[in-house]
Write an enzyme that holds these catalytic residues in place. Structure first.
Site, short mmCIF file in Angstrom:
data_model
loop_
_atom_site.label_atom_id
_atom_site.label_comp_id
_atom_site.label_asym_id
_atom_site.label_seq_id
_atom_site.Cartn_x
_atom_site.Cartn_y
_atom_site.Cartn_z
N GLY A 57 33.19 -31.28 -17.51
CA GLY A 57 33.55 -32.69 -17.41
C GLY A 57 34.36 -32.94 -16.16
N CYS A 84 33.46 -24.50 -18.16
CA CYS A 84 34.26 -25.23 -17.18
C CYS A 84 35.37 -26.04 -17.87
CB CYS A 84 33.35 -26.11 -16.32
SG CYS A 84 34.14 -26.69 -14.80
N TYR A 85 35.27 -27.36 -17.94
CA TYR A 85 36.28 -28.15 -18.66
C TYR A 85 36.37 -27.68 -20.11
CZ TYR A 85 38.66 -32.13 -20.80
OH TYR A 85 39.55 -32.93 -21.50
N HIS A 173 29.31 -22.37 -14.24
CA HIS A 173 28.23 -23.08 -14.94
C HIS A 173 27.00 -22.17 -15.08
CE1 HIS A 173 29.91 -27.17 -15.12
NE2 HIS A 173 30.57 -26.80 -14.04
N GLU A 175 24.40 -22.74 -16.73
CA GLU A 175 23.18 -23.52 -16.93
C GLU A 175 22.48 -23.89 -15.62
OE1 GLU A 175 26.55 -26.62 -16.87
OE2 GLU A 175 26.25 -24.52 -17.39
N ASP A 231 3.91 -40.45 -22.80
CA ASP A 231 4.76 -40.71 -23.95
C ASP A 231 4.03 -41.50 -25.03
OD1 ASP A 231 6.68 -39.49 -22.41
OD2 ASP A 231 7.67 -41.34 -21.82
N LYS A 372 11.13 -34.81 -21.52
CA LYS A 372 9.82 -35.13 -20.94
C LYS A 372 8.91 -33.92 -20.86
CE LYS A 372 7.41 -38.46 -18.84
NZ LYS A 372 7.30 -39.85 -19.30
#
Length: 516
Positions: A57, A84-85, A173, A175, A231, A372
């Site tokens: 964050g 992190c945060y 991070h 990710e 979609d 998606k």
């Protein structure tokens, strides 16, 4: 969220990477959901997550408006990973000390791992590896019960653990793609620490969703708007598999589609799908309503209102309807409940929102759990043609927001021809699947040109191509010079009415993907 689904819950503190965490976890075969930090403790407990991840964050734990969670979260006997945060908040709540860093650390750092168990199991830790940092505060003192797992040159506590409580934290991070072994670190948390069986996949989603729709709808009719995009096409196919021809898929040609698009959609669904396809030609009505309109938001509202009228008229001819289905995706859901609160209105007319109350239709959103790329995979499993599965996103108002200024039949013709050339050339170059969205825009200005020995004064065309994961952010795509040259040469040579082509190199933010 169904009880039998093993779920990793991601608590969002406003990180730009929160969605990326969720996507990475799903890629690893674990179902993930995102909740805002201020979700009630009892609501989190009722979700029965098998693992909890606290996102990064932008704020400091000492900020006046710092997002915090109930400390009881760490007493649920559920493994927790703070990123992190998330690490700083974990340490702060559990008795550690967090300090303002002398300077913000952003970018690559070399991580030295001192313990190869848990988060770093089965990773070669003989030497340091690259991780991605993005933080202003730093952990100064460990909370009681924690130990250090890894450090960097400027970060003593780059990874920490309290193995007794199964609480972990990383200052970097894992990710993001820049972090080496990042996916493996997340996988270790999910499998070795949380014990996930990793049984999430789109195939199992089909079975679960078909059963869910069938049980809810029974023998009643469902109407859905079919645009020809992935979609709405997947929604129609899922409903068709669940309730067959009681699915009424309505395709409305509003006169604002791309070249040959209406014919391609009808052809794609000409073979036997389980749902009933109903086509409506409403082009004249839409163009009449747009006559003389130049304001983009007015265009959208006129198109949205007319769409609803046509849709309602069509629904009225279908007899007793009880349900409306639409292709809301998980990023739409996240944005509406995000840490930052509901998004400001950037543009209107998404999906089929705004249907009159008198229609009294119950909403079905079978894709609201999916990203998606998962929807595309789902489309393939449902047997959709590749042309639909990989189709670039197309705005609800169609070419109305790509013909800048007033919309006329002639300006639509010019844009359709130019847009078709853009798509043809990027397909020919093998770039279509690498690009999130590519299209042409017709500007309301003219420029001087020379064709043959004659001076011309014709329209300016903009080519736009972007790379994105979910459309929420995007970067302009670096189309090779020779491909851009072919696009420009063909448009100015083949499309009567255009004598200049320019390339848009704006990212989102600060720009949007569409021009209007």
């Amino acid at each position: 969220m169904e009880e039998e689904l093993e779920t990793a819950l991601i608590v969002d503190f406003g990180s730009q990477y929160t969605q990326l965490i969720a996507r990475k976890i799903r890629e690893l075969g674990v179902y993930s959901e995102i909740v805002p930090f201020n979700t009630a403790f009892d609501a989190i407990r009722r979700c029965r997550p098998k693992g909890i991840i606290l996102s990064g964050g932008p704020l400091s734990v000492y900020s006046e408006k710092a997002p915090v969670i109930d400390k009881k979260l760490f007493e649920l006997n559920i493994p927790v990973l703070g990123i992190c945060y998330g690490l700083q908040l974990t340490a702060f709540l559990l008795g550690g000390r967090v300090m303002r860093a002398d300077e913000r650390e952003y970018g690559r750092a070399l991580l030295h791992v001192s313990s190869s168990e848990g988060l770093f199991a089965d990773i070669d830790v003989k030497g340091p590896f690259v991780v991605w940092m993005s933080h202003g505060d730093r952990l100064e003192k460990l909370p009681p019960g924690f130990r250090v797992l890894a450090d960097t040159k400027s970060c003593t506590y780059a990874a920490i653990a309290d193995s007794r409580r199964n609480v972990f934290g990383v200052q970097f991070h894992p990710e993001v793609a820049h972090t080496e072994n990042g996916k493996k670190i997340l996988d270790n948390f999910l499998t070795k620490i949380c014990g996930f069986s990793k049984d999430w996949n789109v195939g199992s989603f089909i079975e679960r969703k078909v059963k869910e729709i069938s049980n809810r709808v029974e023998e009643k009719k469902v109407i859905c708007a079919l645009s020809g995009g992935v979609d709405s096409s997947v929604v129609a196919c899922l409903l068709g598999r669940a309730i067959g021809k009681n699915t009424k898929a309505v395709f409305i040609d509003n006169g604002l589609l791309r070249k040959n698009e209406a014919e391609e959609v009808k052809r794609s669904f000409a073979r036997d799908f389980d749902f009933e396809l109903i086509t409506v030609d409403g082009g004249g009505r839409f163009l009449q309503g747009l006559h003389g309109i130049t304001d983009p938001e007015k265009k959208r509202k006129i198109i949205g209102t007319e769409f609803i009228r046509v849709f309602e008229e069509t629904a009225g001819k279908l007899g007793d309807l009880e349900f409306l289905a639409q292709g809301t995706l998980y990023p739409d859901v996240i944005e509406s409940v995000s840490f930052k609160g509901p998004s400001a209105t950037i543009k209107s007319h998404h999906n089929v929102g705004g249907l009159p109350d008198r229609m009294k239709l119950k909403l079905i959103e079978p894709l609201r759990e999916l990203f998606k790329d998962e929807v595309r995979e789902l489309g393939r499993l449902l047997g959709l043609p590749e042309a639909i599965v990989e189709r670039h996103p197309f705005p609800g108002p169609g070419l109305a927001v790509r013909v800048i200024d007033e919309i006329t039949e002639e300006r639509l013709r010019i844009l359709r021809e130019a847009d078709a050339i853009v798509i043809e050339e990027i397909r020919k170059a093998g770039l279509y699947r690498a690009i999130w969205q590519a299209f042409a825009v017709l500007l309301p200005i003219k420029s001087v040109g020379v064709m043959g020995d004659e001076r011309t004064y014709e329209n300016v065309c903009v080519v736009r191509a972007v790379h994105s994961v979910d459309g929420m952010t995007a970067d302009w795509y670096r189309i090779p010079d020779d491909v851009l040259a072919s696009i420009s040469t063909r448009i100015t040579g083949e499309v009567k009415g255009i004598n200049r082509v320019v390339y848009d190199i704006s990212s989102k933010p600060p720009s949007t993907i569409e021009w209007e």
